[in-house]
Motif scaffolding. Structure first.
Motif, PDB file in Angstrom:
ATOM      1  N   GLY A 145       6.803  53.075  37.358  1.00 29.69           N
ATOM      2  CA  GLY A 145       8.239  53.142  37.141  1.00 29.69           C
ATOM      3  C   GLY A 145       8.965  53.112  38.474  1.00 29.69           C
ATOM      4  N   VAL A 146       9.890  52.180  38.622  1.00 32.82           N
ATOM      5  CA  VAL A 146      10.548  51.988  39.918  1.00 32.82           C
ATOM      6  C   VAL A 146      12.055  51.950  39.742  1.00 32.82           C
ATOM      7  CG1 VAL A 146       8.561  50.678  40.763  1.00 32.82           C
ATOM      8  CG2 VAL A 146      10.514  49.463  39.793  1.00 32.82           C
ATOM      9  N   ASP A 147      12.741  52.140  40.846  1.00 32.41           N
ATOM     10  CA  ASP A 147      14.190  52.014  40.876  1.00 32.41           C
ATOM     11  C   ASP A 147      14.531  50.553  41.141  1.00 32.41           C
ATOM     12  OD1 ASP A 147      16.911  52.384  41.115  1.00 32.41           O
ATOM     13  OD2 ASP A 147      16.795  52.995  43.216  1.00 32.41           O
ATOM     14  N   PRO A 148      15.102  49.839  40.189  1.00 36.28           N
ATOM     15  CA  PRO A 148      15.370  48.404  40.374  1.00 36.28           C
ATOM     16  C   PRO A 148      16.255  48.101  41.569  1.00 36.28           C
ATOM     17  CG  PRO A 148      15.637  49.031  38.065  1.00 36.28           C
ATOM     18  CD  PRO A 148      15.491  50.300  38.842  1.00 36.28           C
ATOM     19  N   GLY A 149      17.130  49.042  41.935  1.00 40.66           N
ATOM     20  CA  GLY A 149      18.045  48.782  43.041  1.00 40.66           C
ATOM     21  C   GLY A 149      17.407  48.832  44.411  1.00 40.66           C
ATOM     22  N   SER A 150      16.362  49.659  44.589  1.00 38.85           N
ATOM     23  CA  SER A 150      15.762  49.827  45.915  1.00 38.85           C
ATOM     24  C   SER A 150      14.319  49.377  45.995  1.00 38.85           C
ATOM     25  CB  SER A 150      15.847  51.309  46.339  1.00 38.85           C
ATOM     26  OG  SER A 150      15.184  52.136  45.382  1.00 38.85           O
ATOM     27  N   GLU A 192      11.815  36.357  35.287  1.00 41.94           N
ATOM     28  CA  GLU A 192      12.573  36.969  36.374  1.00 41.94           C
ATOM     29  C   GLU A 192      12.256  38.448  36.465  1.00 41.94           C
ATOM     30  OE1 GLU A 192      16.725  36.745  35.638  1.00 41.94           O
ATOM     31  OE2 GLU A 192      16.541  37.214  33.498  1.00 41.94           O
ATOM     32  N   PHE A 193      12.590  39.030  37.598  1.00 43.78           N
ATOM     33  CA  PHE A 193      12.359  40.465  37.786  1.00 43.78           C
ATOM     34  C   PHE A 193      13.572  41.213  37.235  1.00 43.78           C
ATOM     35  CE2 PHE A 193      12.212  44.503  40.061  1.00 43.78           C
ATOM     36  CZ  PHE A 193      10.876  44.833  39.935  1.00 43.78           C
ATOM     37  N   ASP A 194      13.480  41.562  35.972  1.00 41.97           N
ATOM     38  CA  ASP A 194      14.579  42.218  35.266  1.00 41.97           C
ATOM     39  C   ASP A 194      14.033  43.439  34.541  1.00 41.97           C
ATOM     40  OD1 ASP A 194      16.835  42.971  33.929  1.00 41.97           O
ATOM     41  OD2 ASP A 194      16.905  41.227  32.588  1.00 41.97           O
ATOM     42  N   LEU A 195      14.478  44.633  34.958  1.00 42.08           N
ATOM     43  CA  LEU A 195      14.025  45.881  34.347  1.00 42.08           C
ATOM     44  C   LEU A 195      15.140  46.562  33.566  1.00 42.08           C
ATOM     45  CD1 LEU A 195      11.882  47.359  37.291  1.00 42.08           C
ATOM     46  CD2 LEU A 195      11.137  45.904  35.401  1.00 42.08           C
ATOM     47  N   SER A 196      16.232  45.862  33.317  1.00 42.38           N
ATOM     48  CA  SER A 196      17.343  46.450  32.579  1.00 42.38           C
ATOM     49  C   SER A 196      16.941  46.677  31.126  1.00 42.38           C
ATOM     50  CB  SER A 196      18.563  45.535  32.644  1.00 42.38           C
ATOM     51  OG  SER A 196      18.280  44.276  32.062  1.00 42.38           O
ATOM     52  N   GLY A 197      17.574  47.680  30.505  1.00 38.87           N
ATOM     53  CA  GLY A 197      17.213  48.001  29.130  1.00 38.87           C
ATOM     54  C   GLY A 197      15.757  48.412  29.054  1.00 38.87           C
ATOM     55  N   ILE A 250       8.030  49.030  35.038  1.00 35.09           N
ATOM     56  CA  ILE A 250       9.208  49.315  34.240  1.00 35.09           C
ATOM     57  C   ILE A 250      10.180  50.118  35.095  1.00 35.09           C
ATOM     58  CG2 ILE A 250       7.933  49.258  32.064  1.00 35.09           C
ATOM     59  CD1 ILE A 250       7.882  52.292  32.077  1.00 35.09           C
ATOM     60  N   SER A 251      11.362  50.369  34.579  1.00 36.73           N
ATOM     61  CA  SER A 251      12.331  51.150  35.344  1.00 36.73           C
ATOM     62  C   SER A 251      11.911  52.615  35.366  1.00 36.73           C
ATOM     63  CB  SER A 251      13.728  51.017  34.735  1.00 36.73           C
ATOM     64  OG  SER A 251      13.773  51.655  33.471  1.00 36.73           O
ATOM     65  N   ARG A 277      10.320  57.901  32.851  1.00 39.83           N
ATOM     66  CA  ARG A 277      10.559  59.329  32.600  1.00 39.83           C
ATOM     67  C   ARG A 277      10.514  59.627  31.105  1.00 39.83           C
ATOM     68  NH1 ARG A 277      15.068  59.059  36.541  1.00 39.83           N
ATOM     69  NH2 ARG A 277      14.362  60.009  38.513  1.00 39.83           N
ATOM     70  N   ARG A 278      11.166  58.776  30.318  1.00 36.91           N
ATOM     71  CA  ARG A 278      11.199  58.997  28.879  1.00 36.91           C
ATOM     72  C   ARG A 278       9.823  58.784  28.254  1.00 36.91           C
ATOM     73  NH1 ARG A 278      14.890  55.825  27.989  1.00 36.91           N
ATOM     74  NH2 ARG A 278      13.675  53.943  27.509  1.00 36.91           N
ATOM     75  N   LEU A 279       9.108  57.756  28.713  1.00 39.14           N
ATOM     76  CA  LEU A 279       7.805  57.441  28.129  1.00 39.14           C
ATOM     77  C   LEU A 279       6.774  58.526  28.406  1.00 39.14           C
ATOM     78  CD1 LEU A 279       5.913  55.385  26.705  1.00 39.14           C
ATOM     79  CD2 LEU A 279       5.498  54.376  28.973  1.00 39.14           C
ATOM     80  N   PHE A 280       6.764  59.047  29.631  1.00 37.52           N
ATOM     81  CA  PHE A 280       5.736  60.016  30.021  1.00 37.52           C
ATOM     82  C   PHE A 280       6.240  61.456  30.004  1.00 37.52           C
ATOM     83  CE2 PHE A 280       4.627  56.041  32.301  1.00 37.52           C
ATOM     84  CZ  PHE A 280       3.428  55.779  31.656  1.00 37.52           C
ATOM     85  N   GLY A 281       7.508  61.667  29.656  1.00 41.09           N
ATOM     86  CA  GLY A 281       8.050  63.018  29.597  1.00 41.09           C
ATOM     87  C   GLY A 281       8.076  63.702  30.944  1.00 41.09           C
ATOM     88  N   ILE A 282       8.510  62.988  31.978  1.00 38.76           N
ATOM     89  CA  ILE A 282       8.510  63.511  33.346  1.00 38.76           C
ATOM     90  C   ILE A 282       9.942  63.740  33.811  1.00 38.76           C
ATOM     91  CG2 ILE A 282       7.937  63.005  35.761  1.00 38.76           C
ATOM     92  CD1 ILE A 282       5.590  61.378  34.777  1.00 38.76           C
ATOM     93  N   ASN A 283      10.185  64.905  34.376  1.00 33.90           N
ATOM     94  CA  ASN A 283      11.458  65.182  35.044  1.00 33.90           C
ATOM     95  C   ASN A 283      11.270  64.964  36.539  1.00 33.90           C
ATOM     96  OD1 ASN A 283      12.848  65.992  32.676  1.00 33.90           O
ATOM     97  ND2 ASN A 283      11.906  68.035  32.814  1.00 33.90           N
ATOM     98  N   GLY A 284      12.068  64.121  37.122  1.00 34.05           N
ATOM     99  CA  GLY A 284      11.895  63.801  38.533  1.00 34.05           C
ATOM    100  C   GLY A 284      11.061  62.547  38.698  1.00 34.05           C
ATOM    101  N   VAL A 285      10.307  62.486  39.808  1.00 31.48           N
ATOM    102  CA  VAL A 285       9.489  61.311  40.105  1.00 31.48           C
ATOM    103  C   VAL A 285       8.116  61.763  40.581  1.00 31.48           C
ATOM    104  CG1 VAL A 285      11.483  59.873  40.675  1.00 31.48           C
ATOM    105  CG2 VAL A 285      10.339  61.169  42.494  1.00 31.48           C
TER     106      VAL A 285
END
Length: 408
Positions: A121-126, A141-146, A209-210, A215-223
């Motif tokens: 899981g990555v931050d698409p902006g950075s 294309e590299f699109d992780l939106s939605g 993925i984003s 976070r939602r898939l693995f139930g993780i708070n933070g990184v």
């Protein structure tokens, strides 16, 4: 002294010159020079290929992973990653950019195909600041939106999935209790792009993925961790120590060399072993120089005896045959360097040799010529040639002039 040198050089050229009726000796001399040429050319091509593989592999590794990664020793999530990044950029000026990530394993399913993968899981902006994966999209294309996912090309092929298909990602480590038991956490994602990093390890196992979806898939708070880029990736081990000292417990810092230590060490050892093995070819060729010069000594015993009777010193006779060895070895070395440069030039320019990426981590045979390798090999070949010429040169210098003339 100059006149004496000219005489020695004249005699050396005269003795080494190919003459009619001396076909066997001439053949051995040509074999000696040819062996040196073959050994030098082979060694330089092998070293250049190894250099190219090391450079290309390091480039691909750095393109897919960051030079420095910060995570927790207890593997808990990092909640205040923005503050950590801000503090480290102030205290460690070598840091350029940073991006958070979540790293977990999951199951991917499309139609009746199921495969395991590493979910990042990555931050698409950075993310593009620390990785070259967005620049290596070959389909889509590299699109992780939605809810979108990007896969490596081998992973997508194993699933028989194409851009636009819906892929189900489920986590074996995250589940929801229900009246009928525990239900694995799963989400549907649309395949938006397929990347090719030129390395089987990434192409066959990585799904992106984003970070919000992770976070939602693995139930993780933070990184899970933070990736950092620095000015010079080769300073990563030293900077890792500084960052650990700055953060303290329970954080740890892993640099890219440590993460890929086994692979990089194997390449380094392989290059050294290949240098030793290929040098043996030059040593074998040097023995032909010994044979060639011994035949010259046997064929020139009367002339050597006359030279010594006229007052030539043993050291002067020695230099004559050392010059012969230098002519044979030096000529073979020069031709070997030229042949190696031509082969490496065409291998590097046209890249006509393909490699299976699942075996060699690369798709093309890379070549990188380094001046230090050419100088080292050329110097070694010439030194070995002189050492090979030393025995017949000493043998000639110790001939008794009376016995040499009488036996002739």
């Amino acid at each position: 002294m100059k006149k004496l040198y000219n005489i020695e050089y004249f005699l050396a050229k005269r003795y080494i010159r190919i003459k009619k009726g001396e076909g066997f000796r001439s053949l051995i001399t040509l074999f000696a020079a040819g062996g040196i040429t073959l050994g030098v050319a082979t060694l330089l091509v092998v070293l250049s290929v190894m250099n190219g593989m090391q450079t290309d592999l390091k480039s691909k590794v750095l393109g897919a992973t960051a030079p420095l990664t910060v995570s927790r020793i207890d593997q808990d999530a990092i909640l205040d990653w923005e503050k950590i990044v801000s503090d480290l950029k102030e205290s460690v000026p070598e840091i350029q950019d940073a991006t958070p990530y979540i790293f977990e394993k999951a199951l991917l399913r499309y139609n009746k195909k199921t495969d395991g993968a590493i979910i990042r899981g990555v931050d698409p902006g950075s993310f593009s600041l620390v990785s070259d994966i967005p620049d290596n999209i070959v389909v889509g294309e590299f699109d992780l939106s939605g809810r979108r996912v990007v896969l490596g090309n081998y992973l997508a092929n194993r699933l028989w999935a194409h851009v636009g298909d819906t892929i189900t990602i489920s986590s074996p480590f995250s589940s929801t209790p229900t009246p009928f038991g525990f239900l694995l956490s799963a989400d549907d994602y649309i395949l938006s792009g397929v990347f090719d990093m030129g390395m089987y390890e990434y192409n066959a196992t990585l799904a992106i993925i984003s970070v919000e979806n992770a976070r939602r898939l693995f139930g993780i708070n933070g990184v899970t961790g933070i990736d950092f880029t620095i000015d010079d990736p080769y300073e990563a081990p030293e900077l890792a120590i500084d960052i650990v000292a700055e953060l303290g417990y329970p954080y740890r810092v892993i640099n890219w060399m440590e993460r890929n230590r086994t692979l990089l060490r194997a390449l380094e050892i392989e290059k050294k072993v290949m240098f030793i093995i290929m040098t043996l070819i030059i040593i074998v060729a040097a023995f032909n120089i010994v044979s060639s010069l011994v035949l010259i000594v046997l064929g020139r015993m009367r002339e050597i005896g006359i030279l010594k009777a006229l007052g030539s010193s043993a050291s002067s006779i020695t230099r004559v045959f050392l010059i012969d060895g230098l002519i044979v070895g030096g000529g073979g070395t020069v031709f070997g360097v030229v042949v190696a440069w031509i082969l490496c030039f065409f291998l590097g320019k046209y890249k006509f040799i393909d490699l299976p990426s699942d075996v060699y981590f690369l798709t093309k045979l890379p070549v990188e010529m380094q001046l230090v390798d050419f100088l080292l090999v050329a110097f070694s070949a010439i030194v070995l040639s002189l050492l090979a010429a030393l025995y017949p040169a000493k043998k000639a210098s110790r001939l008794d002039p009376v016995e040499a003339i009488r036996n002739e």
